[in-house]
Design a protein around this motif. Structure first.
Motif, PDB file in Angstrom:
ATOM      1  N   VAL A  85       0.842  -1.201   0.000  1.00  0.00           N
ATOM      2  CA  VAL A  85       0.000   0.000   0.000  1.00  0.00           C
ATOM      3  C   VAL A  85       0.881   1.257   0.000  1.00  0.00           C
ATOM      4  N   ARG A  86       1.899   1.221   0.849  1.00  0.00           N
ATOM      5  CA  ARG A  86       2.834   2.346   0.948  1.00  0.00           C
ATOM      6  C   ARG A  86       3.495   2.628  -0.403  1.00  0.00           C
ATOM      7  N   ALA A  87       3.887   1.560  -1.079  1.00  0.00           N
ATOM      8  CA  ALA A  87       4.577   1.723  -2.365  1.00  0.00           C
ATOM      9  C   ALA A  87       3.638   2.331  -3.409  1.00  0.00           C
ATOM     10  N   ILE A  88       2.376   1.922  -3.380  1.00  0.00           N
ATOM     11  CA  ILE A  88       1.409   2.470  -4.349  1.00  0.00           C
ATOM     12  C   ILE A  88       1.210   3.964  -4.113  1.00  0.00           C
ATOM     13  N   TYR A  89       1.007   4.353  -2.853  1.00  0.00           N
ATOM     14  CA  TYR A  89       0.809   5.780  -2.562  1.00  0.00           C
ATOM     15  C   TYR A  89       2.071   6.574  -2.918  1.00  0.00           C
ATOM     16  N   LYS A  90       3.210   5.966  -2.693  1.00  0.00           N
ATOM     17  CA  LYS A  90       4.461   6.688  -2.991  1.00  0.00           C
ATOM     18  C   LYS A  90       4.597   6.955  -4.489  1.00  0.00           C
ATOM     19  N   ARG A  91       4.270   5.939  -5.298  1.00  0.00           N
ATOM     20  CA  ARG A  91       4.359   6.145  -6.752  1.00  0.00           C
ATOM     21  C   ARG A  91       3.369   7.229  -7.190  1.00  0.00           C
ATOM     22  N   ARG A  92       2.170   7.180  -6.627  1.00  0.00           N
ATOM     23  CA  ARG A  92       1.176   8.206  -6.978  1.00  0.00           C
ATOM     24  C   ARG A  92       1.665   9.591  -6.562  1.00  0.00           C
ATOM     25  N   ARG A  93       2.247   9.656  -5.378  1.00  0.00           N
ATOM     26  CA  ARG A  93       2.771  10.942  -4.909  1.00  0.00           C
ATOM     27  C   ARG A  93       3.797  11.488  -5.894  1.00  0.00           C
ATOM     28  N   ASP A  94       4.722  10.627  -6.300  1.00  0.00           N
ATOM     29  CA  ASP A  94       5.783  11.084  -7.194  1.00  0.00           C
ATOM     30  C   ASP A  94       5.213  11.547  -8.537  1.00  0.00           C
ATOM     31  N   VAL A  95       4.243  10.792  -9.051  1.00  0.00           N
ATOM     32  CA  VAL A  95       3.603  11.181 -10.316  1.00  0.00           C
ATOM     33  C   VAL A  95       2.890  12.521 -10.158  1.00  0.00           C
ATOM     34  N   MET A  96       2.213  12.694  -9.028  1.00  0.00           N
ATOM     35  CA  MET A  96       1.479  13.952  -8.822  1.00  0.00           C
ATOM     36  C   MET A  96       2.432  15.143  -8.733  1.00  0.00           C
ATOM     37  N   VAL A  97       3.472  15.002  -7.931  1.00  0.00           N
ATOM     38  CA  VAL A  97       4.408  16.119  -7.746  1.00  0.00           C
ATOM     39  C   VAL A  97       5.021  16.506  -9.092  1.00  0.00           C
ATOM     40  N   GLU A  98       5.409  15.485  -9.865  1.00  0.00           N
ATOM     41  CA  GLU A  98       6.065  15.762 -11.140  1.00  0.00           C
ATOM     42  C   GLU A  98       5.090  16.343 -12.168  1.00  0.00           C
TER      43      GLU A  98
END
Ligand SMILES: Cc1ncc(COP(=O)(O)O)c(C=O)c1O
Length: 405
Positions: free
Chosen positions: A293-306
């Motif tokens: 779950v943590r990894a999924i949110y992290k990838r989404r976070r990175d995509v959003m920030v970028e």
């Protein structure tokens, strides 16, 4: 007819206004990308669902359950605190299961508040922190949400100038909505302060497991002696993607836990037993579900920030939680967060949570929840880019008509 006393203490829910717009846009056929509500979209891990299905077959589990939580569940929560934080809890006297952490928090407010009691509450913050106490007859005094040395001088002033002396101080790190994380040193200072002034500390640790770097958020209960004055709330909603199951915990000070347990014993019979058994299994698991779950949110976070950054909407990377807390782009800031959020629904097909919904200090911000997949987050960024670049030509009327400050 006059509003009822309690209802009058509840202002209209700010998010409702954006929700209504969202619903009518959808009814008209718009594909709204919903970054508004913090409602996890990930499925509960299959092993937890399977356990529920297995246990529900036993008719004995269909009877009323235990309000404070079945013993195995309370033991599992105590074991989690020992494993994760090195905090020893007595599952009999220091742990109570709640119907989600929100219910636990609200009923703690009911249990401990006398009319007019003053409660120190961060601003901006998750609404139940303030409204739980307002509904219970308390009075809110806003404090800073910054978990650093700037936190204490205004806090001292608040204590000195509040009559009666404040009953309780609310903490919420990682913070919803700001995503800030507190250090153990900060918590040490808070506990020393609370003991000096004889103030109860209520810590909301709903995002204990949703963090994105190598520093897991601490628990305030790690501070030696913190249980003298503190109760902490945790939730299974985000950690195990179980928001609809309604399962959370309050742990810590025995007197406070006893007060909450007693109030709850008059109000509920506890969560459905199969839910409690499945939650026990989840807590006793090896942590691999949580890592996923943590990894999924992290990838989404990175995509959003970028992608949002490239679109011209700067989003600081949140170190934890499932939210980004972003300042409204300069040229729209004068509109305030509610009008800006409405614009995003109407003009960009993107729903966000207006910062004002978390308190007056949030009005320069919107909260973006990581509850859409990476593809949809990229699509939201494209929509926002289009909106931002066309706004100069198309928006001048709307902006001037709606400007409210
Ligand atoms: C800080 C915080 N506390 C509590 C809750 C409520 O969690 P639960 O589902 O356990 O009631 C949320 C949910 O968004 C939250 O963000």
């Amino acid at each position: 007819m006059e509003e009822f006393h309690k209802v009058r203490r509840l202002p209209p829910y700010v998010f409702e206004q954006v929700n209504r717009l969202k619903a009518s846009a959808r009814a008209a056929g718009a594909d709204i990308i919903d970054l508004g509500m913090g409602n996890p979209d990930l499925p509960t891990p299959q092993s937890i669902v399977d356990k529920l299905c297995e246990v529900v077959q036993d008719p004995r589990t269909h009877r009323y359950s235990s309000s404070k939580g079945i013993p195995g569940l309370r033991r599992a929560q105590a074991a989690y605190y020992a494993r994760r934080f090195g905090v020893k809890l007595n599952p009999e006297t220091q742990v109570v299961a709640t119907l989600g952490s929100k219910e636990g928090f609200a009923n703690m407010a009911q249990a401990i508040t006398a009319p007019g009691d003053v409660v120190l509450c961060p601003n901006p913050t998750y609404p139940i922190h303030a409204f739980g106490f307002l509904m219970a007859g308390g009075v809110i005094r806003s404090i800073s949400v910054e978990p650093d040395e700037t936190f204490f001088p205004p806090l001292e002033r608040a204590v000195r100038h509040s009559i009666p002396k404040p009953l309780a101080l609310i903490l919420n790190y990682p913070s919803n909505p700001t995503a800030q994380v507190a250090t153990l040193d900060f918590y040490k200072d808070v506990i020393a302060f609370a003991k000096k002034h004889d103030i109860i500390v209520l810590s909301d640790l709903a995002y204990s497991e949703i963090y994105f770097d190598d520093a897991p958020p601490p628990s305030v209960l790690e501070v030696p002696g913190a249980t003298d004055v503190t109760v902490e709330f945790t939730s299974m909603s985000k950690t195990f993607s179980m928001p609809g199951w309604r399962m959370g915990f309050a742990v810590g000070n025995e007197r406070l836990i006893a007060a909450l347990t007693r109030v709850k014993s008059y109000l509920d019979y506890g969560a459905f037993t199969p839910i409690q058994v499945a939650a026990t299994q989840a807590l006793n698991g090896d942590g691999s579900d949580i890592a996923e779950v943590r990894a999924i949110y992290k990838r989404r976070r990175d995509v959003m920030v970028e992608s949002f950054g490239k679109a011209g909407f700067e989003v600081p990377p949140p170190p934890a939680t499932m939210f980004a807390w972003a300042k409204i782009p300069e040229k729209f800031r004068h509109l305030g967060s509610l009008e800006f959020s409405k614009l995003l629904v109407e003009k960009a097909d993107v729903a966000v949570a207006p910062g004002i919904g978390f308190g007056e200090q949030g009005d320069d911000y919107v909260r973006l929840a990581l509850v859409e997949n990476e593809h949809r987050i990229r699509q939201a960024a494209r929509n926002i880019k289009r909106f931002l670049s066309s706004a100069d030509e198309t928006m001048h009327n709307v902006i001037s008509l709606n400007a409210h400050r």
